[in-house]
Write an enzyme that holds these catalytic residues in place. Structure first.
Site, PDB file in Angstrom:
ATOM      1  N   HIS A  95      -2.640  19.683 -12.183  1.00 51.84           N
ATOM      2  CA  HIS A  95      -1.842  19.734 -10.944  1.00 51.84           C
ATOM      3  C   HIS A  95      -0.381  19.347 -11.149  1.00 51.84           C
ATOM      4  O   HIS A  95       0.474  20.210 -11.191  1.00 51.84           O
ATOM      5  CB  HIS A  95      -2.490  18.890  -9.871  1.00 51.84           C
TER       6      HIS A  95
ATOM      7  N   HIS B 191       2.711  13.620  -4.951  1.00 45.65           N
ATOM      8  CA  HIS B 191       3.155  14.500  -3.870  1.00 45.65           C
ATOM      9  C   HIS B 191       3.138  13.734  -2.551  1.00 45.65           C
ATOM     10  O   HIS B 191       2.247  12.935  -2.308  1.00 45.65           O
ATOM     11  CB  HIS B 191       2.249  15.732  -3.776  1.00 45.65           C
TER      12      HIS B 191
ATOM     13  N   GLU C 136     -10.761  18.769  -3.124  1.00 42.28           N
ATOM     14  CA  GLU C 136      -9.818  19.558  -2.337  1.00 42.28           C
ATOM     15  C   GLU C 136     -10.319  20.998  -2.307  1.00 42.28           C
ATOM     16  O   GLU C 136     -11.127  21.405  -3.149  1.00 42.28           O
ATOM     17  CB  GLU C 136      -8.431  19.503  -2.968  1.00 42.28           C
TER      18      GLU C 136
ATOM     19  N   HIS D  12       0.337  13.064  -0.341  1.00 44.45           N
ATOM     20  CA  HIS D  12      -0.689  12.161  -0.842  1.00 44.45           C
ATOM     21  C   HIS D  12      -0.201  10.714  -0.919  1.00 44.45           C
ATOM     22  O   HIS D  12      -0.989   9.803  -1.068  1.00 44.45           O
ATOM     23  CB  HIS D  12      -1.176  12.620  -2.217  1.00 44.45           C
TER      24      HIS D  12
END
EC number: 3.1.27.-
Lengths: 816, 600
Positions: free
Chosen positions: B157, B70, B203, B73
């Site tokens: 994820h 992503h 997170e 990131h």
């Protein structure tokens, strides 16, 4: 015993984990022996063993820890009452680093919770106390979100059997947030300060509602670890389907014992119908069926449930039909929806016809009042106009009628809504599908219905009597003239066969007896042949019939022995006896048709061995065989052993003629193995084309009934037009077991052949393989290995037990 | 004092621009290197000048770890490595390595071609940057240098997302990246072993949420889409090209197939096809179902989902469109949104989190009039639905992971400050560990007490074993030996060996002590009394009375002498070597108490 204990004690401190492991195992296995030895200090000794094992719960080696827990479980299994103190020790082990330890500890906690469900345990860091079973439940729930899936499966499984748990703990398993009633305020003052609802976490379903809420209370004590909340929510959405299946099973068991929980878990179960893995879907459908007494489906739930009807797996669809049979639906829209979906299913998968009709039958009879308002719409009647008469052979229309007629059974006002043709159709269906359409009290048709209904119930008894009587008649008329006997046998066989067709529950017995009688008939016929009277050179041609009869009797006896389930030892003796007679017949026929004596020697020898073997196998049953062929044979055995083959044949011939017809006792429960191939249907005109030399996979789907151990006995045979036959052994995993006595074979058969010029049909059928060794009762001395290899009578063979299906195939030559 | 220092350059009490610096036992590691979606100025990239003002970054960082592809990131990676300058290794998993450049290129295109930004990284830079990447496998321990090692764990994820354990000696930090504890339609759940790190950096996007069962969510989603399509509306689902998009595609695909629906489903941008290709490829990273059935049919080969063309947006009739990006802040999804916003039959479903400042965030907060570029005002009449499909762990999941890893302390990043505060309290309450939540640029220092391994010589160990019983884990045990520290390694050897190795001669060290006894009798008699007393007290030691009148206990010598001034007092001379210190001091204290009165 004591020295053994001390010896073990010494080795328990051994440095090798293996030694300690085995010692603990030994302790687990012998633990309670000490109880009986040291009778006086019974309690003490027992506790000692537990204490010794308990000390190893904190061993440095995980394998030893596991062994210690297992030993403790072993003690429990052997009837020793575990001490409650173990509970706390076991709880500590739940946070062990090793999965096998945790898994065993979960089991131990479960055992203790079943032993002392009502004991009170304190909650750490507070002065609250709860029941032990609740505490254990919370702890096991916590393990449903363990890191290792082995532990998760174990925990999920055990949850199902904790029925004593309090209902509010149970309900917590369906909510991931800690419910407020599982928290206690420390002081009454605080308690008075505020009443708080569900929790401080948001649900994530609405945007923006996840702003942090006010801290509710810091001084509260959780009665259950917050990690334990929503155990089933976690279990049901676990990534491993093994865990999901275990969770579904547990849910089922808990729901069965608690109706209120059943109501609550319904949504979750319904959601499982959408699982990605078929086994899980199937399991949840079965579960739902089991708890369906406690629940009523809402419309939206029904929607999800019915969506599964489009599943491509037949297993799932059939399970769902069964579920619908016993489901309660709350609204008439629900019924309508179900009907529409079922009809959709019917058009998509026509093979489901019977299952769907059956399903609608129950659906109708359970919800007569809901069906009533739907009737005009379903029959598309109009108050003023006559509508077209629907096609009577349309399966969908029949399905609708089945639903309506079954509802009408308990709803007398319904027939008033029927149009004329409906009544006609009723009469037709009542006759053709009597198991689906009940007797109705229709205006003007009273006679028919009332005449039929009472006659059904006692019908079964006379037919059974009839069966008995006809058999009696055959057995009693021993010495009728040959012609008369033959005729009687023929009539009886015909009667029995017809009876089997009419009364499905008697089919097994009738077929079985008919087969036996046919054997006898064949034998009698063979013995009446003229060949016995004519001179040797002439009977070459005529002997065909006799030897064919012998062969057929052999085949029939194998069928009798292996195709029926429920055959007992006393029948096996008779069957073997019949086979022996057939063999004797064979011997005689060969003796008369062959020239020279040399081959006869061998045959006689073999036959006598068979007789010997028969005697040894059925020595206990010999007294029942008075006056029979074998009885006489055994009397003459010493003489036979020494005489020449020609003499032997002569003796046999006379004895066969003189021997009486043995009475075949009927077994209690007997069913004939049968199979129906559903797929391939054999109707396709399009040949299956494939390149010669390569293989093509043919899907075979068949239902098997009353087959014992199908995994090893059922084979698929493919017959090619050139006479080549191929036998395929399906994998054990290809067999499903949907119900007692029923099996389903779903497998793939690989076909291959050299190139053909024309498409042609191959035949596919199912065979039942048998091995004559398997049925013979083993006497101790046989097991001792005394049987010499040449008497080895293990005859292997196959019996076709399904209709063959033709498949059109076309191997094309390979293109270069 | 050894310590672990953590400084978030991004994602500290914030979502987006993840970039966390960790110093552990002298090693510096940078975790993630992301961009921020809410900003278009310099703030979109982390401030790398924090690391060093003028030196090369390579000298200051031992390695860079990227948790998943992503952009928040990995978006700043080319800027960081090529424009700022970093030549060290960059670690990421294989799927991330494959998909990352596609997304970076897409991002570059939007920034440069659409917005016309100058001074942005180029395609070549992306390529050069990817050359520095070292791909790792799951659970593979990679030795970055002699001391620093890293290990990847599955994180759910998105495809290829991983959690990383960074370990130096016995100190370790686990960085979760983004993770998901509940499996979804295409990925499994995050998993970590009980590695007991000193610090867990996790997170906390959904710090205050505990989601319902995922199946309810799926059902709701399908129902909403179905209803909208039935009434002839168009459904817009803004997604990021990879991740949720694939899950929702699988969901809709199977639903469409089952319900036999005809309305078209489109997926915008050609990017997806490329990425889908990777999804088909990296089957081992997907969930159980897909792994089990891909031989028959790969779930990512969609039948109902077609590529989207811009012209299709104006087509009449119902349709479902997946468009990028997911927060409606730019690109195709925003264009379609503008076209469709005016019709109340249409619907937009936001399947995930939206950063503050994006159009997505605005409409979800209930704003119905949006100010667009050029002072246009867009009235939103279409239905706006929110559905949390975002694959982040919820509060329960975070707690579950903390429970699984059993860290000594926890540090929260990638979340909003207020929510973090809440979760922090919960974690501290439940696990009784310290929990930190630094803001960007704020440093958290954690003192650690690393255990130092000491090698023991075999001879010494065997001697000890022969002497005593089995080692008992619960009891400390005294052991004599010499600790040799040489070239930063420690060894424990017997003293003889130590002397030999170091070439030293042995020195005898004796303690002597005088004990005054009041005893009028002669020295010999006193000695005799001492002897019998000691004999009776020290039963398991060897007590001897020597002919010269002295008494020995093991190697301890006791002599009695008359006091020079006071004949009524005897002086006992006790002498022992330092090896017998324990016994010697015990003896003196015993003798100081005096002798028992003689029976005679």
């Amino acid at each position: 015993m004591m020295p053994l204990t001390s010896c073990r004690m010494k080795h328990l401190t051994d440095t090798s984990h293996g030694v300690r492991n085995k010692c603990l195992q030994l302790l687990g296995n012998l633990g309670s022996l000490e109880k009986s030895v040291t009778k006086d200090g019974e309690g003490l000794a027992v506790r000692d063993v537990q204490k010794i094992i308990g000390d190893y719960f904190s061993d440095q080696d995980p394998r030893v820890r596991t062994a210690a827990i297992k030993a403790m479980l072993q003690l429990h299994e052997r009837g020793l009452k575990l001490h409650q103190a173990i509970y706390n020790q076991a709880c500590k082990l739940l946070s062990d680093d090793y999965e096998q330890v945790r898994s065993a500890a979960v089991q131990l906690i479960w055992v203790v919770s079943q032993l002392y469900p009502e004991s009170i345990v304190p909650i750490p860091s507070s002065n609250e106390e709860i029941r032990l079973v609740d505490d254990a439940f919370g702890k096991i729930c916590h393990m449903v979100s363990d890191g290792s899936w082995v532990v998760r499966v174990q925990a999920a499984k055990l949850l199902g059997s904790m029925e004593q748990v309090s209902s509010h703990f149970l309900e917590q398993t369906l909510d991931k947030k800690l419910m407020s009633d599982l928290r206690r305020k420390r002081t009454a003052h605080e308690r008075a300060k505020e009443l708080y609802s569900s929790g401080e976490f948001s649900s994530g379903r609405k945007w923006g509602d996840d702003a942090p809420k006010e801290e509710i209370d810091t001084g509260a004590v959780n009665l259950i670890e917050s990690g334990a909340c929503g155990a089933f929510v976690h279990g049901l959405e676990d990534e491993m389907y093994e865990v999901r299946i275990a969770a579904v099973e547990a849910l089922c068991m808990l729901a069965q014992s608690s109706p209120s929980f059943a109501e609550k878990c319904l949504d979750f179960l319904v959601d499982m119908f959408n699982d990605e893995i078929e086994e899980v879907r199937l399991q949840s459908i079965h579960t739902m069926r089991k708890i369906s007494n406690n629940i009523t489906l809402r419309e939206d739930q029904l929607d999800t449930v019915l969506a599964v009807l489009e599943d491509s797996s037949r297993d799932i669809r059939e399970a769902l039909h069964e579920l619908l049979c016993c489901t309660n639906v709350s609204t008439k829209e629900g019924i309508h929806l179900a009907l529409v979906e079922l009809l959709k299913n019917l058009t998509k998968y026509p093979t489901d016809r019977d299952s769907i009709w059956k399903c609608l039958k129950f659906l109708g009879s359970r919800h007569p009042t809901l069906v009533l308002p739907l009737v005009p719409e379903l029959l598309s009647t109009h108050p003023f106009f006559d509508t077209a008469e629907p096609d009577m052979d349309d399966p969908a229309y029949i399905a609708v009628l089945v639903l309506i007629f079954n509802a009408a059974k308990t709803c007398p006002t319904m027939p008033a809504l029927f149009s004329d043709h409906t009544f006609r159709h009723y009469a037709y269906l009542r006759d053709s599908l009597s198991h689906l359409v009940p007797a109705l009290r229709l205006p003007g048709r009273k006679l028919v219905s009332s005449a039929v209904s009472p006659s059904i119930a006692p019908h079964e008894d006379p037919s059974h009597q009839f069966l008995q009587q006809s058999l009696e008649r055959v057995y009693s008329l021993q010495h009728l003239d040959p012609q008369g006997t033959q005729e009687l046998l023929e009539f009886t066989i015909r009667d029995l066969q017809r009876l089997g067709e009419l009364q499905s529950e008697l089919a097994g017995v009738a077929d079985f007896s008919a087969t036996y009688l046919r054997c006898q008939l064949l034998l009698i016929k063979a013995l009446q042949e003229k060949l016995w009277n004519v001179a040797a050179p002439l009977y070459l041609k005529q002997s065909d019939l006799a030897s064919a009869a012998a062969k057929q009797i052999m085949e029939e006896t194998y069928k009798m022995e292996f195709m029926y389930s429920g055959v007992e030892n006393k029948q096996v003796v008779i069957i073997h006896h019949m086979r022996l007679q057939a063999k004797a017949l064979q011997l005689i026929v060969t003796a008369r048709t062959t020239r020279g004596v040399d081959p006869l020697f061998g045959m006689c020898e073999k036959f006598l061995q068979e007789v010997d073997f028969f005697q040894r196998c059925f020595i206990a049953d010999l007294p029942h065989l008075q006056d029979s062929f074998v009885d006489k044979l055994l009397d003459l055995m010493p003489r036979l052993m020494t005489s020449k083959p020609v003499e032997v044949v002569k003796i046999l011939q006379t004895m066969l003629r003189q021997s009486t017809f043995l009475h075949l006792p009927l077994p209690e429960q007997i069913h004939k193995a049968s199979a129906t191939i559903i797929e391939p249907a054999g109707e396709s005109d399009n040949p299956l084309r494939f390149t010669s030399g390569l293989v093509v996979a043919l899907d075979v789907d068949a239902t098997l009934e009353h087959v014992q151990d199908p995994q090893s006995t059922v084979k698929v045979q493919v017959l090619y037009p050139d006479g080549q036959a191929q036998m395929i052994h399906p994998k054990p995993a290809d067999f499903r077991n949907p119900g007692p006595g029923r099996h389903r074979l779903i497998t793939q058969v690989y076909l291959s052949h050299t190139a053909w010029t024309e498409p042609c049909q191959v035949e596919v059928r199912l065979l039942l393989a048998y091995n004559s060794n398997s049925r013979i009762p083993k006497s101790p001395w046989i097991e001792g290995g005394e049987v010499s290899p040449q008497v080895e009578t293990s005859i292997e063979g196959t019996i076709p037990f399904s209709k063959s299906v033709k498949v059109y195939i076309m191997p094309k030559p390979a293109r270069r | 004092m050894p310590e672990i220092r953590v400084t978030p350059l991004g994602a500290g009490q914030d979502v987006g621009r993840s970039c966390i610096l960790v110093s552990i036992a002298g090693k510096n590691v940078m975790l993630d290197c992301g961009m921020h979606m809410g900003f278009n100025d310099d703030r979109r990239f982390p401030d790398f000048s924090y690391i060093t003002r003028n030196g090369r970054l390579t000298d200051f960082l031992d390695c860079v770890i990227i948790s998943h592809f992503h952009l928040d990131h990995c978006g700043a990676l080319p800027y960081f490595s090529e424009m700022v300058g970093y030549d060290g290794p960059i670690y990421m998993t294989h799927p991330t390595q494959a998909i990352c450049p596609i997304l970076l290129e897409d991002y570059r295109k939007i920034a440069v071609d659409k917005k016309g930004e100058a001074n942005f990284f180029t395609s070549q830079m992306i390529k050069d940057c990817m050359k520095k990447v070292v791909a790792v496998h799951l659970h593979q321990t990679v030795q970055v240098d002699d001391e620093l090692e890293i290990k990847a764990y599955y994180a759910g994820h998105v495809l290829g997302a991983a959690m990383f354990q960074i370990k130096v000696g016995s100190e370790s930090v686990v960085y979760t990246g983004d993770y998901n504890m509940t499996p979804d339609r295409h990925l499994g759940a995050a998993w970590i072993d009980k590695c007991r790190p000193n610090l867990l950096i996790t997170e906390s996007t959904y710090a205050t949420t505990i989601r319902d069962s995922k199946r309810c969510r799926e059902r709701d989603f399908l129902k909403k889409v179905h209803e909208a399509v039935e009434r002839g509306g168009k459904v817009l689902i803004p997604v990021f090209a990879l991740g949720r998009a694939q899950e929702l595609c699988i969901l809709l695909e199977t639903f469409w197939e089952r319900m036999n629906l005809k309305a078209p489903i489109y997926f915008s941008t050609g990017l997806t096809e490329k990425a889908n290709h990777y999804y088909k490829l990296f089957i081992t990273w997907t969930n159980q179902k897909i792994r089990k059935t891909f031989v028959q049919r790969n779930m990512f080969e969609f039948k109902h989902i077609k590529a989207f063309d811009r012209a299709f947006a104006d087509n009449p009739g119902p349709m479902v469109v997946f468009a990028t990006p997911g927060m409606l802040h730019a690109g195709q999804s925003l264009q379609i949104f503008r076209k469709w916003a005016g019709n109340e039959k249409n619907m937009v479903i936001m399947p995930g989190y939206c950063v503050q400042g994006t159009v997505g965030h605005k409409i979800l907060s209930g704003q119905r009039k949006l100010e667009m570029e050029g002072r246009q005002v867009l009235e939103v009449k279409m239905q706006v639905e929110y559905m949390s499909f975002s694959a982040h762990a919820d509060a329960k999941g975070i707690m579950q992971l903390v429970g699984q890893a059993e860290p000594e302390s926890v540090l929260l990043v990638h979340g909003e400050a207020k929510k973090m505060e809440f979760l922090k309290q919960k974690i501290e309450q439940e696990f009784r560990v310290n929990c930190y939540m630094p803001a960007n640029g704020e440093t958290v220092t954690l003192p650690t007490s690393p255990s130092i391994p000491v090698g023991i010589s075999l001879g010494l160990l065997k001697r000890e074993m022969a002497q005593g019983l089995l080692p008992d884990a619960k009891k400390p045990r005294l052991l004599h030996g010499t600790l040799i520290m040489k070239d930063s390694n420690f060894r424990l050897v017997s003293s003889e060996q130590a002397l030999k190795e170091l070439g030293l001669a042995e020195h005898q060290l004796r303690f002597t002590c005088r004990v005054h006894l009041h005893d009028p009798r002669k020295e010999q008699e006193t000695a005799m009394r001492v002897y019998s007393h000691l004999k009776s007290v020290l039963k398991d030691h060897c007590v001897q009375h020597l002919p010269d009148g002295s008494v020995t206990v093991e190697s301890i010598l006791i002599q009695a002498a008359a006091h020079s001034e006071d004949p009524g007092t005897k002086v006992l001379l006790v002498s022992w070597t330092y090896q017998d210190e324990e016994l010697g001091s015990y003896l003196t204290s015993l003798l100081k108490k005096g002798l028992p009165q003689a029976s005679s």
